[in-house]
Design a protein around this motif. Structure first.
Motif, PDB file in Angstrom:
ATOM      1  N   ARG A   1      18.215 -10.608   1.723  1.00 10.26           N
ATOM      2  CA  ARG A   1      18.317  -9.198   2.111  1.00 10.26           C
ATOM      3  C   ARG A   1      17.040  -8.651   2.745  1.00 10.26           C
ATOM      4  O   ARG A   1      17.094  -7.736   3.557  1.00 10.26           O
ATOM      5  CB  ARG A   1      18.682  -8.345   0.897  1.00 10.26           C
ATOM      6  CG  ARG A   1      20.085  -8.580   0.389  1.00 10.26           C
ATOM      7  CD  ARG A   1      20.500  -7.554  -0.649  1.00 10.26           C
ATOM      8  NE  ARG A   1      19.553  -7.413  -1.737  1.00 10.26           N
ATOM      9  CZ  ARG A   1      19.621  -8.063  -2.900  1.00 10.26           C
ATOM     10  NH1 ARG A   1      20.591  -8.904  -3.131  1.00 10.26           N
ATOM     11  NH2 ARG A   1      18.713  -7.866  -3.828  1.00 10.26           N
ATOM     12  N   ALA A   2      15.881  -9.168   2.359  1.00  8.94           N
ATOM     13  CA  ALA A   2      14.608  -8.595   2.810  1.00  8.94           C
ATOM     14  C   ALA A   2      14.146  -9.221   4.122  1.00  8.94           C
ATOM     15  O   ALA A   2      14.128 -10.436   4.267  1.00  8.94           O
ATOM     16  CB  ALA A   2      13.540  -8.796   1.745  1.00  8.94           C
ATOM     17  N   ALA A   3      13.770  -8.359   5.050  1.00 12.31           N
ATOM     18  CA  ALA A   3      13.189  -8.821   6.306  1.00 12.31           C
ATOM     19  C   ALA A   3      11.668  -8.754   6.241  1.00 12.31           C
ATOM     20  O   ALA A   3      10.966  -9.466   6.950  1.00 12.31           O
ATOM     21  CB  ALA A   3      13.687  -7.964   7.465  1.00 12.31           C
ATOM     22  N   GLY A   4      11.158  -7.905   5.379  1.00  7.43           N
ATOM     23  CA  GLY A   4       9.719  -7.743   5.221  1.00  7.43           C
ATOM     24  C   GLY A   4       9.440  -6.881   4.012  1.00  7.43           C
ATOM     25  O   GLY A   4      10.337  -6.183   3.521  1.00  7.43           O
ATOM     26  N   LEU A   5       8.226  -6.976   3.520  1.00  2.21           N
ATOM     27  CA  LEU A   5       7.836  -6.091   2.422  1.00  2.21           C
ATOM     28  C   LEU A   5       6.337  -5.957   2.388  1.00  2.21           C
ATOM     29  O   LEU A   5       5.601  -6.790   2.881  1.00  2.21           O
ATOM     30  CB  LEU A   5       8.398  -6.552   1.075  1.00  2.21           C
ATOM     31  CG  LEU A   5       8.016  -7.918   0.517  1.00  2.21           C
ATOM     32  CD1 LEU A   5       6.693  -7.867  -0.218  1.00  2.21           C
ATOM     33  CD2 LEU A   5       9.091  -8.379  -0.449  1.00  2.21           C
ATOM     34  N   ARG A   6       5.928  -4.850   1.802  1.00  2.00           N
ATOM     35  CA  ARG A   6       4.501  -4.627   1.584  1.00  2.00           C
ATOM     36  C   ARG A   6       4.348  -3.892   0.258  1.00  2.00           C
ATOM     37  O   ARG A   6       5.271  -3.233  -0.218  1.00  2.00           O
ATOM     38  CB  ARG A   6       3.861  -3.880   2.731  1.00  2.00           C
ATOM     39  CG  ARG A   6       4.189  -2.440   2.845  1.00  2.00           C
ATOM     40  CD  ARG A   6       3.470  -1.776   4.039  1.00  2.00           C
ATOM     41  NE  ARG A   6       3.688  -0.362   4.058  1.00  2.00           N
ATOM     42  CZ  ARG A   6       4.772   0.238   4.525  1.00  2.00           C
ATOM     43  NH1 ARG A   6       5.756  -0.477   5.051  1.00  2.00           N
ATOM     44  NH2 ARG A   6       4.877   1.554   4.497  1.00  2.00           N
ATOM     45  N   VAL A   7       3.174  -4.019  -0.312  1.00  2.00           N
ATOM     46  CA  VAL A   7       2.862  -3.376  -1.578  1.00  2.00           C
ATOM     47  C   VAL A   7       1.668  -2.465  -1.357  1.00  2.00           C
ATOM     48  O   VAL A   7       0.663  -2.871  -0.753  1.00  2.00           O
ATOM     49  CB  VAL A   7       2.563  -4.425  -2.679  1.00  2.00           C
ATOM     50  CG1 VAL A   7       2.110  -3.753  -3.962  1.00  2.00           C
ATOM     51  CG2 VAL A   7       3.781  -5.299  -2.925  1.00  2.00           C
ATOM     52  N   GLU A   8       1.789  -1.243  -1.844  1.00  2.00           N
ATOM     53  CA  GLU A   8       0.710  -0.261  -1.782  1.00  2.00           C
ATOM     54  C   GLU A   8       0.289   0.020  -3.223  1.00  2.00           C
ATOM     55  O   GLU A   8       1.020   0.676  -3.969  1.00  2.00           O
ATOM     56  CB  GLU A   8       1.199   1.014  -1.110  1.00  2.00           C
ATOM     57  CG  GLU A   8       1.725   0.783   0.300  1.00  2.00           C
ATOM     58  CD  GLU A   8       2.544   1.941   0.842  1.00  2.00           C
ATOM     59  OE1 GLU A   8       2.897   2.870   0.072  1.00  2.00           O
ATOM     60  OE2 GLU A   8       2.847   1.908   2.044  1.00  2.00           O
ATOM     61  N   VAL A   9      -0.869  -0.493  -3.615  1.00  2.00           N
ATOM     62  CA  VAL A   9      -1.338  -0.360  -4.993  1.00  2.00           C
ATOM     63  C   VAL A   9      -2.146   0.927  -5.127  1.00  2.00           C
ATOM     64  O   VAL A   9      -3.150   1.110  -4.439  1.00  2.00           O
ATOM     65  CB  VAL A   9      -2.187  -1.584  -5.413  1.00  2.00           C
ATOM     66  CG1 VAL A   9      -2.700  -1.419  -6.837  1.00  2.00           C
ATOM     67  CG2 VAL A   9      -1.384  -2.874  -5.269  1.00  2.00           C
ATOM     68  N   GLN A  10      -1.708   1.818  -6.015  1.00  2.00           N
ATOM     69  CA  GLN A  10      -2.447   3.044  -6.289  1.00  2.00           C
ATOM     70  C   GLN A  10      -3.447   2.844  -7.422  1.00  2.00           C
ATOM     71  O   GLN A  10      -4.554   3.345  -7.361  1.00  2.00           O
ATOM     72  CB  GLN A  10      -1.495   4.195  -6.668  1.00  2.00           C
ATOM     73  CG  GLN A  10      -0.819   4.850  -5.483  1.00  2.00           C
ATOM     74  CD  GLN A  10       0.351   4.034  -4.967  1.00  2.00           C
ATOM     75  OE1 GLN A  10       1.124   3.494  -5.736  1.00  2.00           O
ATOM     76  NE2 GLN A  10       0.467   3.928  -3.664  1.00  2.00           N
ATOM     77  N   GLN A  11      -3.034   2.121  -8.477  1.00  2.00           N
ATOM     78  CA  GLN A  11      -3.916   1.874  -9.614  1.00  2.00           C
ATOM     79  C   GLN A  11      -3.600   0.494 -10.191  1.00  2.00           C
ATOM     80  O   GLN A  11      -2.438   0.102 -10.251  1.00  2.00           O
ATOM     81  CB  GLN A  11      -3.715   2.914 -10.723  1.00  2.00           C
ATOM     82  CG  GLN A  11      -4.121   4.306 -10.324  1.00  2.00           C
ATOM     83  CD  GLN A  11      -3.791   5.310 -11.392  1.00  2.00           C
ATOM     84  OE1 GLN A  11      -2.631   5.513 -11.726  1.00  2.00           O
ATOM     85  NE2 GLN A  11      -4.817   5.952 -11.953  1.00  2.00           N
ATOM     86  N   ALA A  12      -4.637  -0.211 -10.622  1.00  2.00           N
ATOM     87  CA  ALA A  12      -4.473  -1.510 -11.275  1.00  2.00           C
ATOM     88  C   ALA A  12      -5.627  -1.686 -12.251  1.00  2.00           C
ATOM     89  O   ALA A  12      -6.785  -1.550 -11.880  1.00  2.00           O
ATOM     90  CB  ALA A  12      -4.465  -2.637 -10.242  1.00  2.00           C
ATOM     91  N   LEU A  13      -5.293  -1.985 -13.493  1.00  7.78           N
ATOM     92  CA  LEU A  13      -6.297  -2.077 -14.540  1.00  7.78           C
ATOM     93  C   LEU A  13      -5.992  -3.262 -15.445  1.00  7.78           C
ATOM     94  O   LEU A  13      -4.854  -3.449 -15.868  1.00  7.78           O
ATOM     95  CB  LEU A  13      -6.291  -0.785 -15.370  1.00  7.78           C
ATOM     96  CG  LEU A  13      -7.151  -0.769 -16.625  1.00  7.78           C
ATOM     97  CD1 LEU A  13      -8.624  -0.762 -16.253  1.00  7.78           C
ATOM     98  CD2 LEU A  13      -6.806   0.445 -17.482  1.00  7.78           C
TER      99      LEU A  13
END
Length: 124
Positions: free
Chosen positions: A61-73
């Protein structure tokens, strides 16, 4: 690279490798997660087998994806993150999912358990 060593990179790389890669999904899953890994997503428990059953159709189903990280601890064996997963669909359109994740790491740095709350954001 493990979630403990670089949580932000894991959050970006794992969906890319699992959702769009050519590598066997089981190999990708095992790289970042322990054999007994369990994900509880919006109250629904997913073990290794159910995750693999989810990855294979998602690749279609996916043609592309990206991740936008706001916080990671990461603190010891605990982690928390807030991020957006933006998926471009093969049939057109984009789905943006806001994810709040809390997890537990194994001694080797891989993810042992994660609990996520998600919501689909309105299209802009």
């Amino acid at each position: 690279m493990t979630p403990r060593a670089d949580l932000t990179s894991y959050l970006i790389r794992y969906p890319q490798e699992a959702g769009l890669g050519d590598e066997d999904p089981a190999t990708v899953l095992d790289r970042y997660h322990t054999p007994d890994y369990e994900l509880v997503n919006d109250g629904v428990p997913l073990d290794r087998q159910r995750l693999l059953e989810h990855i294979r159709p998602a690749r279609k189903r996916a043609a592309g994806l990206r991740v936008e990280v706001q916080q990671a601890l990461v603190d010891g064996d605990q982690l928390a993150a807030r991020y957006h997963l933006v998926t471009e669909l093969r049939k057109g359109g984009t789905i943006t999912t806001e994810i709040y994740m809390f997890g537990e790491l194994a001694a080797d740095g891989r993810l042992r358990r994660a609990v996520q709350a998600t919501r689909i954001l309105p299209s802009t």
